[in-house]
Design an enzyme around this catalytic site. Structure first.
Site, PDB file in Angstrom:
ATOM      1  N   PRO A 113       0.788  -1.240   0.000  1.00 40.36           N
ATOM      2  CA  PRO A 113       0.000   0.000   0.000  1.00 40.36           C
ATOM      3  C   PRO A 113       0.818   1.288   0.000  1.00 40.36           C
ATOM      4  CG  PRO A 113       0.117  -0.868   2.213  1.00 40.36           C
ATOM      5  CD  PRO A 113       0.830  -1.867   1.351  1.00 40.36           C
ATOM      6  N   CYS A 232       8.709 -11.148   3.887  1.00 37.57           N
ATOM      7  CA  CYS A 232       8.368 -11.214   5.318  1.00 37.57           C
ATOM      8  C   CYS A 232       8.132 -12.675   5.692  1.00 37.57           C
ATOM      9  CB  CYS A 232       7.163 -10.336   5.657  1.00 37.57           C
ATOM     10  SG  CYS A 232       5.667 -10.705   4.718  1.00 37.57           S
TER      11      CYS A 232
END
Length: 461
Positions: A113, A232
């Site tokens: 985002p 991640c």
């Protein structure tokens, strides 16, 4: 915390004696952070006005922890002024590691985002170009909002698959950041839904996606350029072995060292397929070692090539400015750097195109350049993005409210605001600020501000 069985079996082997320490971290809350927007305010100046008690994130100069039980940064007017981005502390690492220089042309290939794109843009200091891409059009819209909230003008937001990008941008970028889609093992503490997704997809799906992105990204990097790859997740298939894959397909790419916080782990050559000792130059963040979630980082550099001759630049369309726009732009200081000979018009919408913009013809664009506003019925209406781009001293009709003034909240909710009798503001467009930092536009009529704050950005409660 019931971890997926296959993951639990593997992570026991990866961590060995540290496994129990890792499991214990699930008993504590995740850490919350904000990252100061240094394109609008210095860290030192933000700390002077910060409404929150903050603790520095040790691996990011402009990152700070805050107590999420005590504060809600997304509700403060400074958030609406774009003074900071709310970001998980470990996720701040990739953009802080990639050493952006003035005039760089930069690609953030999986950008939504916008946490990493906003930091890359801030590090450009208003120079060069940032191309931010996300294959999802809906996610790219959120990315665009965050870049505009941060006041970024030297950017282009695109929504394309990597193979389309590489056709348009071969040999274009000085720096590329790939925060790759991954199985999300480092986010299990943040969201149990990540575990469900892991059980449904495993690691092989994402390893394939990552290799597809790496195939195209290395084509777009200039000789001498740097590429940062991050995930991640803890999975060797997605981390060390994806790094090995890139090294295997392009012998001009090599791993380089970068400064590591003392509690970051090195990459593990034993977890690769080739045992390449260079893998120690990578870094893995474990949530039982650092005050943050899990992450993996690798930094590559491409060898210089004396035969490189550059790439094509943007094909500019000339525009004859409308009279009302000319009248408006006279209120904007030259220090804002908006040159009328670099303004382009598209169906009444005006854009300022920064020098050095690559050729983006044929790509699905959400934004190219700084959206200045729109000409409607021969009247120019300035955009929200222009308001956020400007500094308060770059417009000659400004009203600034204190952060605790109720009129700030009224303005952010889209309501009409009245000026005090002693506030001498000219009629017409006004740049509305909080403590000297722009929020948006209003139109003054004898002390009554008609609200022009963008409806989709308004504070809801």
């Amino acid at each position: 915390m019931a971890l997926p069985k296959a993951f639990d079996e593997r992570i026991r082997i990866q961590l060995g004696d540290e496994y129990e320490d890792y499991i214990k971290c699930f008993d504590s809350d995740m850490y919350h952070g904000i990252r100061v927007n240094t394109s609008k305010i210095s860290v030192e100046d933000f700390l002077k006005i910060s409404p929150f008690e903050l603790e520095p994130v040790p691996w990011t100069k402009n990152g700070f922890y805050y107590d999420h039980r005590k504060y809600t940064p997304s509700k403060h007017p400074y958030y609406y002024a774009g003074l900071y981005y709310i970001q998980e502390p470990s996720a701040m690492t990739p953009a802080s590691v990639l050493d952006i220089e003035d005039e760089d042309v930069v690609l953030d290939i999986c950008a939504a985002p916008g946490g990493k794109s906003t930091e890359l843009a801030a590090k450009l200091n208003g120079t060069g170009i940032l191309i931010s891409n996300d294959i999802s059009n809906s996610r790219a819209k959120a990315l665009l909002k965050n870049l505009e909230l941060f006041g970024i003008g030297n950017m282009c937001v695109v929504s394309e698959p990597p193979n389309n990008l590489s056709k348009a941008f071969e040999g274009t970028f000085d720096k590329i950041l790939i925060d790759a889609p991954c199985s999300g093992e480092g986010m299990f503490r943040k969201s149990s839904s990540m575990m469900t997704a892991w059980e449904n997809n495993g690691t092989e799906l994402f390893a394939g996606l990552q290799r597809g992105i790496l195939n195209e990204a290395c084509k777009m990097l200039k000789p001498g350029g740097k590429l940062l790859y991050s995930t991640c997740t803890f999975s060797p298939e997605e981390d060390e072995r994806s790094v090995e894959y890139l090294l295997s397909i392009d012998d001009s790419m090599h791993l380089v060292d970068f400064p590591k916080y003392e509690k970051f782990d090195d990459g593990n050559p034993a977890w690769g397929e080739t045992g390449n000792p260079e893998l120690v130059k990578c870094s893995r963040l474990w949530p039982h070692h650092v005050k943050g979630e899990g992450h993996f980082i690798a930094l590559f550099e491409k060898d210089q090539d004396d035969s490189y001759r550059g790439n094509s630049t943007y094909s500019f369309k000339s525009y004859r400015p409308d009279e009302d726009f000319i009248a408006f732009i006279k209120h904007v200081s030259e220090s804002a750097g908006i040159k009328t000979d670099r303004i382009e018009e598209n169906n009444g919408r005006l854009y300022y195109i920064s020098e050095g913009m690559p050729d983006v013809k044929g790509l699905r664009l959400l934004r190219h350049g700084l959206f200045l506003g729109e000409v409607k019925k021969n009247r120019f209406e300035p955009s929200q993005s222009l308001a956020m781009y400007l500094k308060s001293d770059q417009f000659d009709n400004v009203v600034s409210f204190l952060a605790d003034d109720i009129r700030v909240i009224k303005y952010l909710k889209g309501e009409t605001v009245e000026l005090e009798d002693d506030q001498d503001i000219e009629n017409g467009y006004v740049l509305v600020c909080v403590d000297g930092y722009p929020l948006g536009w209003a139109k003054n009529n004898r002390g009554v501000l008609k609200n022009k704050y963008l409806s989709g950005w308004r504070m809801m409660s």
